[in-house]
Design a protein around this motif. Structure first.
Motif, PDB file in Angstrom:
ATOM      1  N   VAL B  58     -28.668  92.772 -10.864  1.00 12.84           N
ATOM      2  CA  VAL B  58     -29.930  92.991 -11.580  1.00 12.84           C
ATOM      3  C   VAL B  58     -29.625  93.857 -12.789  1.00 12.84           C
ATOM      4  O   VAL B  58     -29.040  94.929 -12.646  1.00 12.84           O
ATOM      5  CB  VAL B  58     -30.956  93.714 -10.678  1.00 12.84           C
ATOM      6  N   THR B  59     -29.980  93.387 -13.992  1.00 11.65           N
ATOM      7  CA  THR B  59     -29.725  94.154 -15.209  1.00 11.65           C
ATOM      8  C   THR B  59     -31.045  94.394 -15.924  1.00 11.65           C
ATOM      9  O   THR B  59     -31.726  93.430 -16.294  1.00 11.65           O
ATOM     10  CB  THR B  59     -28.783  93.380 -16.155  1.00 11.65           C
ATOM     11  N   VAL B  60     -31.397  95.662 -16.092  1.00 16.40           N
ATOM     12  CA  VAL B  60     -32.633  95.962 -16.816  1.00 16.40           C
ATOM     13  C   VAL B  60     -32.248  96.402 -18.221  1.00 16.40           C
ATOM     14  O   VAL B  60     -31.613  97.440 -18.411  1.00 16.40           O
ATOM     15  CB  VAL B  60     -33.449  97.053 -16.089  1.00 16.40           C
ATOM     16  N   GLU B  61     -32.607  95.550 -19.176  1.00 20.99           N
ATOM     17  CA  GLU B  61     -32.300  95.831 -20.581  1.00 20.99           C
ATOM     18  C   GLU B  61     -33.561  96.341 -21.268  1.00 20.99           C
ATOM     19  O   GLU B  61     -34.650  96.234 -20.690  1.00 20.99           O
ATOM     20  CB  GLU B  61     -31.802  94.542 -21.249  1.00 20.99           C
ATOM     21  N   VAL B  65     -35.441  91.785 -18.350  1.00 22.73           N
ATOM     22  CA  VAL B  65     -34.766  91.968 -17.059  1.00 22.73           C
ATOM     23  C   VAL B  65     -33.992  90.699 -16.786  1.00 22.73           C
ATOM     24  O   VAL B  65     -34.512  89.595 -16.935  1.00 22.73           O
ATOM     25  CB  VAL B  65     -35.789  92.205 -15.929  1.00 22.73           C
ATOM     26  N   ARG B  66     -32.725  90.862 -16.416  1.00 22.02           N
ATOM     27  CA  ARG B  66     -31.925  89.684 -16.066  1.00 22.02           C
ATOM     28  C   ARG B  66     -31.590  89.751 -14.584  1.00 22.02           C
ATOM     29  O   ARG B  66     -31.086  90.754 -14.094  1.00 22.02           O
ATOM     30  CB  ARG B  66     -30.663  89.652 -16.925  1.00 22.02           C
ATOM     31  N   LEU B  67     -31.935  88.671 -13.898  1.00 24.01           N
ATOM     32  CA  LEU B  67     -31.670  88.597 -12.459  1.00 24.01           C
ATOM     33  C   LEU B  67     -30.620  87.531 -12.228  1.00 24.01           C
ATOM     34  O   LEU B  67     -30.833  86.359 -12.583  1.00 24.01           O
ATOM     35  CB  LEU B  67     -32.937  88.222 -11.696  1.00 24.01           C
ATOM     36  N   GLU B  81     -36.876 100.025  -9.311  1.00 19.60           N
ATOM     37  CA  GLU B  81     -36.867  99.824 -10.755  1.00 19.60           C
ATOM     38  C   GLU B  81     -37.708  98.604 -11.135  1.00 19.60           C
ATOM     39  O   GLU B  81     -38.518  98.634 -12.053  1.00 19.60           O
ATOM     40  CB  GLU B  81     -35.413  99.655 -11.235  1.00 19.60           C
ATOM     41  N   LEU B  82     -37.507  97.499 -10.381  1.00 23.43           N
ATOM     42  CA  LEU B  82     -38.282  96.288 -10.688  1.00 23.43           C
ATOM     43  C   LEU B  82     -39.765  96.488 -10.398  1.00 23.43           C
ATOM     44  O   LEU B  82     -40.621  95.917 -11.071  1.00 23.43           O
ATOM     45  CB  LEU B  82     -37.733  95.091  -9.899  1.00 23.43           C
ATOM     46  N   VAL B  85     -40.912  97.982 -13.637  1.00 22.67           N
ATOM     47  CA  VAL B  85     -40.832  97.150 -14.846  1.00 22.67           C
ATOM     48  C   VAL B  85     -41.641  95.856 -14.682  1.00 22.67           C
ATOM     49  O   VAL B  85     -42.329  95.420 -15.610  1.00 22.67           O
ATOM     50  CB  VAL B  85     -39.356  96.818 -15.159  1.00 22.67           C
ATOM     51  N   ARG B 166     -33.944  85.221 -17.033  1.00 21.86           N
ATOM     52  CA  ARG B 166     -34.210  86.354 -17.933  1.00 21.86           C
ATOM     53  C   ARG B 166     -35.722  86.466 -18.087  1.00 21.86           C
ATOM     54  O   ARG B 166     -36.402  85.471 -18.389  1.00 21.86           O
ATOM     55  CB  ARG B 166     -33.545  86.095 -19.275  1.00 21.86           C
ATOM     56  N   ARG B 169     -39.609  91.856 -20.926  1.00 22.39           N
ATOM     57  CA  ARG B 169     -40.479  92.944 -20.460  1.00 22.39           C
ATOM     58  C   ARG B 169     -41.886  92.700 -20.967  1.00 22.39           C
ATOM     59  O   ARG B 169     -42.088  92.440 -22.153  1.00 22.39           O
ATOM     60  CB  ARG B 169     -40.003  94.272 -21.052  1.00 22.39           C
TER      61      ARG B 169
END
Lengths: 784, 290
Positions: B58-61, B65-67, B81-82, B85, B166, B169
């Motif tokens: 999981v990448t929060v930019e 958000v990319r899962l 976090e998710l 967001v 992707r 946000r």
């Protein structure tokens, strides 16, 4: 006293000759003992039939018809026989030859083929069976069997089956089995009518003529499946002509007799063993898949095990779909004067136990009410659908769905409070039921009052919660019979170490029967429950029991065991009395000691009594044989050795935008007489409540042109944890002092369904007369 | 049947190319195992993704958000976090089936299965989700609304694999809601689900309204004209009644065991109105089971 076929239409009523041994709360009875083996069940260490393995065992799979009704023109198994691992392929051609088994079986009418020969009668009817070294090989071989079918017009419902010129499911009515059951009679067997039950009490036309209002409504319940957690499992093996079957059955002796008849051998040549089973609910009563598995073992000359896959469980047996037209005449002051009912139970393709179920479900449509004039015609109708049979509630769910909904509809039309309307008509002590029998231990009014009070029925019967939601409350009260006449035998043996071996053919299927039976056996002998060992049913050793069904085990087998324990007690006290020089009547048993009443110093341990008298073991037998039966023309007589009495109340919330029903509060109550184990009894009633919610709102087998469309747990909906009401309460009504035991495994299932129905009606102001009460039906009812 | 367990995406793609038609990808298995059990697919070879740890990320930019495709529904639901967001997605995912299923099911499998009776795709549609599809020597980003084509059908070509999704946000002022309406017992799939997204300008007028309906049609159902028409309108009952009426009128829902087509059409209108009301007047973003 055995008294079949009592014909008494006289007004005085028929006294019920059946009594059971009253039991008092004591050191073991009435105690909340943990279920024996509960931990092993939860942790998966119970030795279910599913786990059974024997050397040389092969695995079976069944080939089933894809069509609801078709003639079989040919079956070619030659390719399947050559498949890897295949040991035997069985078809109709293997039967009914010298030395071969008979192809038809059935508990009442021998109308069900082990494998179909001439034609198939439902989509799922077995046409061939394969035994192979592995289940996968057996499944692969099924695909290589070629069957040619000529489709026949099919009947997919009772209405289609009874239509003029309807195709016949059975061309000629099958013959009744000689050794059927004493309570089952036949009537009106023609066309697709499997059989009919009728009841005539009083003068119905005169009753209607005297009535101020006549209500005429039709109610419908669908077929549903038992969904036992453990599927049907059978392991069959021959040693010479001796057949041993390990099966997840509720009726070991019925299975034994069916197999003995099928193979033409003495019943002693067939041994049926029943390990603890993972749920029954009626779906495992009478022979089911034992005949095909045994026949396959006979042909394969190897042990064969069949484990039914879940999708095939859906084709094994169902609760009867039922359509009930109920006409009831009432006086303006709210007295029921006459009732005329036509009940149509969809029996599916084969008879199974329908003749008894439509009888019990039939007379139950009179409800727990004193109605002077009653006419009931209850039909079992063949259709090209999977067979219907015993299902927890046994026809009463369908009956109560009709009569308790109608009670509310009538009360509203008459402007009488629904509880008050029921109170004016409920059977009281000594009153005649529609069968003519005199009701005793009648507690319906108290049950109704207590359940109504539990949900505060008198206030806020309909409440608008917000712009979308309304709440409503409902009650229901029912009566239910148990198999009558019936027979249970038990044997037990007290050993020198003070332990008790109980031999019973009652099946432990998760309901806690063996725990409760141990409690009943222990108490007269002053033993702790831990000193009692209850054997698995094994027809070679454990005495006869009719079935583990009909909420009868605690009362019937418990009664047999109590008698047996008293036989042992008398023998033991006599031995001890001689040693202690005290009259046996002045002795009592407690904590493994024989003690003189009033002189606690005069005592001797049970092992010492054995040792000093050089006794090895003390045996005792007991039995309960009930009597009764109904006249085939009038339905008059003794329907039940005792009556199960229950009531329930529900509060629901309905979303008027979607039509969805949310159950907020359910209370149910049963007359228990004496509760043997309050913990397990409560769990039984919780189970009934969950089933009731599920039948009221969710469950339905859906057929399209005779094909089941939802044979899996994704498409078939059942209650989940998230559907449980915030408040779920169960209560028993117990008698004072020594009291008779009343079964309660099913009692509160039917009223929960009807109470939810009545609560929905209160909320939306219109009845939903078809189960399940889907959101769509709620909106339809409200908009109509 | 053979089960292959590659360790890299490149190896996976090669195995898919070599395997041909009778090869299927398996991740959590919650969909494929049911299909196999019901005889709907009979693969000779399974390529299991269980060792592709690179896809379980999981990448929060700053803007998205990319899962990774292998991220389980359970970990989406449980990620703090998710939940901050993407609160509505997180809560909606938590309403899928039961926790045993969510433990196994993956987000990549969820979009690739293209099951109409599924909750997350509708929420993802309103969030503007894009799907990353890779093949040997190819890779593309496709909006989810274009990726899903029909009942159980996507634009995925043989040999292609979904590696991640992707999700932009949402605007900090956006109010989002998902209503999952279940017509039968509690763990069922949605009869109708409605994801709503309402963004307002500083004067309280609608700037961006999005609504997607789950469970009733082949792919998440939208009536863009109806939601576009809200631009500049006050977020009140009048506006939402119009959107609801437009959705109910335009939708041609499926009829199945969870409800007839006519019933779903009615419920769609009812729920679109409620979802928009909840989004615009509720105090929290989230998902609700009805």
């Amino acid at each position: 006293m055995i008294q079949d076929n009592i014909d008494n239409t006289a007004g005085a009523g028929i006294p019920n000759p059946n009594r059971s041994i009253p039991v008092a709360t004591g050191p073991t009875v009435g105690q909340p003992v943990d279920m024996v083996g509960a931990r092993a069940r939860v942790s998966g260490r119970v030795d279910f039939a599913l786990n059974a393995v024997v050397p040389g065992m092969t695995h079976a799979r069944l080939l089933r018809s894809p069509m609801p009704h078709a003639r079989i023109s040919s079956i070619d198994t030659s390719a399947a026989e050559k498949m890897p691992g295949v040991v035997a392929v069985l078809t109709a051609a293997d039967f009914d030859r010298p030395g071969a088994p008979a192809r038809y079986y059935g508990a009442v009418l021998r109308d069900q083929p082990v494998l179909c020969g001439e034609k198939v009668r439902f989509a799922g009817d077995p046409v061939a069976a394969v035994a192979a070294e592995t289940e996968e090989q057996a499944a692969a071989a099924l695909l290589e069997i070629e069957v040619d079918y000529e489709p026949l017009p099919a009947v997919g419902s009772v209405a289609e089956a009874l239509a003029e010129g309807a195709p016949l499911v059975h061309e000629k009515p099958p013959l009744p089995r000689e050794a059927s059951y004493a309570d089952i009679k036949f009537h009106g067997r023609e066309g697709n009518v499997c059989t009919k039950f009728q009841l005539r009490s009083g003068d119905v036309e005169a009753g209607f003529a005297a009535a101020d209002h006549i209500f005429d409504n039709t109610y419908h319940s669908p077929a549903v499946q038992h969904l036992t957690m453990e599927p049907h499992v059978v392991l069959a093996r021959f040693e010479g002509e001796r057949l041993t079957v390990t099966s997840s059955t509720q009726a070991p002796y019925a299975v034994r007799d069916t197999l003995a008849e099928m193979f033409g051998v003495a019943s002693s040549k067939v041994r049926v063993i029943v390990p603890p089973i993972g749920g029954g609910y009626g779906g495992k009563t009478y022979a089911k898949f034992e005949p095909v598995t045994a026949a396959l073992a006979w042909k394969a000359r190897r042990p064969v095990k069949l484990v039914l896959p879940r999708d095939e469980e859906f084709l094994s047996l169902t609760k009867h779909a039922a359509t009930i037209r109920m006409r009831t005449g009432v006086s303006s002051d709210g007295k029921l004067l006459a009732r005329d009912v036509q009940v149509y139970f969809d029996a599916g393709a084969y008879t199974d136990i329908s003749p008894r179920l439509i009888k019990n479900g039939g007379y139950s449509t009179a409800g727990p009410y004193a109605i002077p004039n009653v006419r009931i015609d209850s039909y079992a109708v063949y259709t090209n659908l999977p067979p219907a049979g015993a299902y927890r509630g046994y026809g009463v769910s369908q009956a109560a769905w009709a009569y308790e909904q109608q009670m509310d509809e009538m009360a509203e039309a008459l402007g009488i409070d629904p509880v008050e309307f029921r109170r004016r008509n409920l059977l009281t002590e000594g009153e005649r039921f529609a069968t003519g029998e005199i009701m005793r231990e009648a507690h319906w009014r108290e049950l109704l009052d207590r359940t109504a009070e539990a949900i505060d029925y008198d206030t806020d019967r309909r409440v608008v919660v917000d712009e979308h939601r309304v709440r409503g409350k409902g009650v229901a009260v029912i009566l239910k019979s148990t198999i009558t006449p019936s027979t249970s035998h038990a044997a037990m043996r007290l050993d020198a170490d003070g332990s008790l071996q109980v031999l019973t053919s009652s099946v432990e299927m998760g309901q806690g029967a063996h725990t409760v039976l141990a409690q009943l056996a222990a108490q007269p002998l002053g033993l702790p429950v831990s000193a009692v060992h209850v054997t698995e049913p094994d027809t070679q050793y454990t005495p006869y029991d009719q079935t583990t069904s009909s909420s009868r085990t605690t009362r019937a087998m418990g009664g047999a065991l109590t008698s047996a324990a008293h036989v042992i007690r008398e023998k033991l006290l006599k031995l001890a009395g001689d040693l202690l020089e005290v009259s046996p009547t002045d002795l009592e048993l407690a904590d493994g000691q024989v003690v003189a009443k009033g002189s606690p110093g005069v005592r001797m341990s049970v092992p010492e009594v054995f040792r000093r008298t050089r006794t090895g073991s003390i045996s005792g037998d007991g039995e309960v044989i009930t009597s009764g039966g109904l006249d085939p023309e009038t339905g008059q007589g003794i329907a039940s050795d005792h009556w199960h009495q229950g009531a329930a109340a529900a509060e629901v919330e309905v979303d008027l935008g979607t039509g969805k029903v949310y159950v907020r509060h359910v209370h149910s109550i049963a007359h228990a007489g004496r509760v043997v184990n309050p913990k397990l009894a409560r769990l039984q009633m919780h189970g009934s409540t969950v089933f009731g919610i599920s039948h009221a709102l969710y469950e339905e087998l859906v057929y399209d042109e005779g094909i089941l469309t939802n044979p899996n747990l994704s498409d078939y909906s059942i209650t989940a944890m998230g559907d449980m009401p915030a408040q779920l309460e169960v209560e028993f009504l117990e008698d004072e002092g020594e009291a008779e035991i009343h079964g309660l495994g099913e009692t509160t299932l039917p009223p929960v369904i009807a109470a939810i129905g009545n609560a929905v009606r209160a909320a939306i102001g219109a009845p939903v007369r078809t189960l399940p009460i889907t959101p769509e039906r709620v909106l339809e009812a409200r908009n109509s | 049947m053979q089960v292959l367990r590659p360790q890299t995406t490149a190896d996976t793609l090669r195995l898919l190319a070599d395997g041909g038609e009778d090869t299927k990808i398996i991740a959590g298995g919650t969909a494929l195992m049911l299909m196999m059990r019901n005889g709907l697919v009979m693969p000779e070879q399974l390529v299991s993704l269980d060792r592709l740890s690179e896809l379980d990320r999981v990448t929060v930019e700053p803007d998205a958000v990319r899962l990774g495709a292998l991220v389980s529904l359970r970990s989406i639901e449980r990620s703090a976090e998710l939940a901050t967001v993407l609160p509505t997605l997180s809560a909606a995912v938590g309403l899928v089936a039961n926790h045993r299923i969510r433990q196994r099911a993956t987000i990549g499998g969820c979009v690739s299965e293209a099951d109409y009776a599924s909750d997350p795709p509708a929420v993802l549609t309103t969030l503007g989700c894009e799907v990353h599809v890779v093949g040997i020597g190819t890779q593309r980003w496709i909006p989810l609304s274009e990726f899903l084509v029909d009942y159980y059908q996507t634009v995925l070509q043989p040999g292609e694999l979904v590696t991640e999704v992707r999700i932009p946000r949402p605007s900090p002022t956006a109010r989002t809601t998902y209503l999952k309406y279940i017509s039968r017992s509690a763990e069922d799939r949605p009869c109708v689900g409605v994801a709503a997204h309402v963004d307002l300008d500083s004067s309280g007028r609608c700037t961006d309204v999005r609504v997607a309906v789950a469970g009733a049609t082949a792919t998440p159902f939208t009536v863009v004209a109806a939601t576009e028409a809200c631009r500049g309108a006050k977020p009140d009952k009048t506006a939402w009644d119009e959107v609801a009426a437009a959705y109910s009128a335009a939708i041609s829902p499926i009829g199945d065991a969870r409800g007839s087509a006519a019933y779903r059409k009615h419920v769609t209108g009812e729920l679109v109105r409620r979802a928009l009301q909840t989004a615009s007047t509720g105090t929290e973003n989230g998902a609700f089971r009805l």
